[in-house]
Scaffold this motif. Structure first.
Motif, PDB file in Angstrom:
ATOM      1  N   GLN A  88      -2.196   0.252   4.775  1.00 26.23           N
ATOM      2  CA  GLN A  88      -2.970   1.233   4.010  1.00 26.23           C
ATOM      3  C   GLN A  88      -2.517   2.633   4.381  1.00 26.23           C
ATOM      4  OE1 GLN A  88      -7.199   1.312   4.821  1.00 26.23           O
ATOM      5  NE2 GLN A  88      -7.639   2.195   2.821  1.00 26.23           N
ATOM      6  N   MET A  89      -2.243   3.436   3.360  1.00 24.21           N
ATOM      7  CA  MET A  89      -1.913   4.847   3.585  1.00 24.21           C
ATOM      8  C   MET A  89      -2.861   5.703   2.760  1.00 24.21           C
ATOM      9  SD  MET A  89       2.243   4.593   3.291  1.00 24.21           S
ATOM     10  CE  MET A  89       2.568   6.284   3.807  1.00 24.21           C
ATOM     11  N   PRO A 117       1.593  -4.617  -4.259  1.00 22.03           N
ATOM     12  CA  PRO A 117       1.118  -3.339  -3.712  1.00 22.03           C
ATOM     13  C   PRO A 117       0.272  -2.610  -4.751  1.00 22.03           C
ATOM     14  CG  PRO A 117       3.430  -3.169  -4.354  1.00 22.03           C
ATOM     15  CD  PRO A 117       3.026  -4.596  -4.580  1.00 22.03           C
ATOM     16  N   SER A 118      -0.460  -1.598  -4.314  1.00 17.10           N
ATOM     17  CA  SER A 118      -1.317  -0.884  -5.273  1.00 17.10           C
ATOM     18  C   SER A 118      -1.474   0.576  -4.893  1.00 17.10           C
ATOM     19  CB  SER A 118      -2.703  -1.540  -5.346  1.00 17.10           C
ATOM     20  OG  SER A 118      -3.389  -1.354  -4.125  1.00 17.10           O
ATOM     21  N   LEU A 119      -1.964   1.320  -5.881  1.00 18.23           N
ATOM     22  CA  LEU A 119      -2.283   2.737  -5.676  1.00 18.23           C
ATOM     23  C   LEU A 119      -3.570   3.057  -6.415  1.00 18.23           C
ATOM     24  CD1 LEU A 119      -0.944   5.761  -4.962  1.00 18.23           C
ATOM     25  CD2 LEU A 119      -1.064   5.844  -7.427  1.00 18.23           C
ATOM     26  N   SER A 120      -4.440   3.831  -5.750  1.00 18.82           N
ATOM     27  CA  SER A 120      -5.651   4.292  -6.424  1.00 18.82           C
ATOM     28  C   SER A 120      -5.883   5.756  -6.061  1.00 18.82           C
ATOM     29  CB  SER A 120      -6.842   3.434  -5.964  1.00 18.82           C
ATOM     30  OG  SER A 120      -8.035   3.941  -6.517  1.00 18.82           O
ATOM     31  N   VAL A 121      -6.271   6.542  -7.065  1.00 17.56           N
ATOM     32  CA  VAL A 121      -6.656   7.939  -6.818  1.00 17.56           C
ATOM     33  C   VAL A 121      -8.169   7.951  -6.693  1.00 17.56           C
ATOM     34  CG1 VAL A 121      -6.649  10.299  -7.713  1.00 17.56           C
ATOM     35  CG2 VAL A 121      -4.700   8.783  -8.163  1.00 17.56           C
ATOM     36  N   ILE A 181      -5.863  15.953  -4.679  1.00 23.26           N
ATOM     37  CA  ILE A 181      -6.351  14.588  -4.846  1.00 23.26           C
ATOM     38  C   ILE A 181      -6.121  13.816  -3.546  1.00 23.26           C
ATOM     39  CG2 ILE A 181      -6.067  14.412  -7.345  1.00 23.26           C
ATOM     40  CD1 ILE A 181      -3.414  12.937  -6.817  1.00 23.26           C
ATOM     41  N   ASP A 182      -6.981  12.828  -3.294  1.00 22.41           N
ATOM     42  CA  ASP A 182      -6.773  11.897  -2.183  1.00 22.41           C
ATOM     43  C   ASP A 182      -6.413  10.545  -2.785  1.00 22.41           C
ATOM     44  OD1 ASP A 182      -7.523  13.888  -0.453  1.00 22.41           O
ATOM     45  OD2 ASP A 182      -9.579  13.145  -0.200  1.00 22.41           O
ATOM     46  N   ILE A 183      -5.347   9.954  -2.268  1.00 18.30           N
ATOM     47  CA  ILE A 183      -4.906   8.669  -2.809  1.00 18.30           C
ATOM     48  C   ILE A 183      -4.923   7.596  -1.725  1.00 18.30           C
ATOM     49  CG2 ILE A 183      -3.475   9.817  -4.536  1.00 18.30           C
ATOM     50  CD1 ILE A 183      -1.006   8.902  -2.953  1.00 18.30           C
ATOM     51  N   ASP A 184      -5.030   6.351  -2.179  1.00 18.94           N
ATOM     52  CA  ASP A 184      -5.027   5.172  -1.295  1.00 18.94           C
ATOM     53  C   ASP A 184      -3.901   4.257  -1.775  1.00 18.94           C
ATOM     54  OD1 ASP A 184      -5.446   2.762   0.012  1.00 18.94           O
ATOM     55  OD2 ASP A 184      -7.607   2.703  -0.370  1.00 18.94           O
TER      56      ASP A 184
END
Ligand SMILES: [Zn+2]
Length: 387
Positions: free
Chosen positions: A184-185, A237-241, A259-262
């Motif tokens: 997780q980043m 893998p995934s990305l969410s804002v 913005i903060d992203i995950d």
């Protein structure tokens, strides 16, 4: 089925003492630094009572990892049994630090996540000490800080702690055997513009519009991630804002937007790979907004994926132990993140308790399942002596 002679009343007493000792992680709130201090003291006392050689590191102010070493004869692998000392918070929890046993379960904050694991390790040491089996390698039992926030304890342990060959982490898995999980980043992206009165927007540069271009590029990047070949254990893998901030008031052209992203990574993806991909996303956004200024900050959380080979001796030992003790061995991916990738050696997550229980306001764990976990760890440690 093979199991060991377990002292249930000692196990329940150890775990109850731990539950009675609050160790709520306050997520870096400075005034409450040292959240795990009392629990570290207790665990050290419990390890000392077993006659183990004690080690400790102050990782953050007032917050230390503690461990005890059971010495082998010196010609076998060093095996770490690791768990975290901290728990999540107790807002709304009735009697979180008053352990009680009902219907074969023990209740209280941290019972399941994961003081039961720490208590189980103490019993493993007692069984090994009572048994005639010669231990060739050392067994180290460690309690680390800060798992529930930034995993500073396990990160430090992996970098500065004792040399290890294998590790087992007793996070609750219902005794399923987990050799992989996602990383997780979390990070912030910031666009910078030029403030102006909103009656003359053409004299400014609108950082929110600029972030719009970044968001469009990120959304197509997220779609690409979903379409990539999935890891057999962890999926895609995934990305969410998750958060957006920007501007001060409606009458000003905003000069910043954040913005903060995950970004969830899978085995094979490194932090450096992800950062390079995100820079490419920003470059893509610049094609529609050439004057775009966008900074990608250093991640405020960067947890690696877990990727232990199925063929690793520790995996094989835990699989065989599980077959011997409970008659099955279910290998799965761990759904969350954990300390496991930080110990810098092949590591398996396997523990009593249900993850669904973990952060609930009525946390409990089955005592029989803790006993099964104890037998599995002991069995696996003994098998690893034959390497
Ligand atoms: Zn945990």
């Amino acid at each position: 089925m093979s199991s060991f002679d377990i002292d249930r009343s000692q196990l329940v007493a150890d775990l109850s003492a731990m539950i009675r000792t609050p160790s709520v992680n306050t997520f870096g709130v400075e005034s409450e630094a040292g959240a795990e201090a009392a629990m570290a003291d207790l665990f050290e006392t419990q390890l000392r009572a077993l006659g183990l050689e004690i080690g400790a590191h102050e990782v953050l102010k007032g917050r230390r990892n503690v461990w005890g070493r059971l010495k082998g004869t010196g010609d076998g692998p060093t095996i770490l049994l690791a768990g975290h000392l901290d728990t999540v918070g107790v807002d709304g929890y009735c009697g979180p630090f008053e352990p009680h046993v009902k219907n074969g379960n023990i209740y209280g904050r941290g019972a399941c996540d994961m003081k039961a694991g720490l208590a189980a390790y103490l019993e493993v040491i007692r069984i090994l000490q009572r048994s005639d089996a010669a231990l060739r390698g050392d067994v180290i039992v460690a309690g680390v800080i800060d798992e529930e926030h930034a995993m500073a304890g396990s990160t430090y342990f992996g970098q500065h702690g004792p040399q290890l060959d294998f590790a087992i982490v007793a996070e609750p898995t219902q005794l399923e055997i987990c050799r992989a999980h996602k990383g997780q980043m979390l990070m912030t992206l910031r666009t910078t513009g030029l403030a102006a009165h909103s009656s003359m927007p053409q004299s400014g540069r609108n950082a929110i519009y600029h972030m719009g271009a970044v968001l469009t590029a990120l959304q197509s990047y997220a779609d690409d991630l979903r379409a990539r070949p999935a890891d057999p254990m962890c999926g895609a893998p995934s990305l969410s804002v998750g958060v957006i901030r920007g501007g001060d008031n409606a009458c000003s052209v905003p000069d910043f937007c954040e913005i903060d992203i995950d970004r969830r990574t899978i085995p094979g993806e490194s932090s450096a790979d992800v950062m390079a991909e995100l820079y490419a996303v920003v470059e893509q956004a610049k094609q529609s907004v050439p004057e775009l200024e966008c900074v990608i900050e250093t991640p405020f959380l960067d947890l690696p994926p877990l990727d232990t080979a199925e063929t690793s001796p520790v995996m094989q030992a835990v699989i065989n132990a599980s077959m011997a003790v409970i008659g099955k061995s279910d290998v799965t991916a761990f759904p969350g993140s954990s300390d496991a990738p930080n110990f810098a050696c092949p590591t398996v997550i396997c523990g009593a308790g249900d993850l669904a229980q973990c952060h609930s306001l009525n946390e409990y764990i089955s005592i029989v399942q803790i006993e099964e976990a104890i037998s599995i760890y002991t069995h696996a440690i003994l098998e690893l002596q034959t390497l």
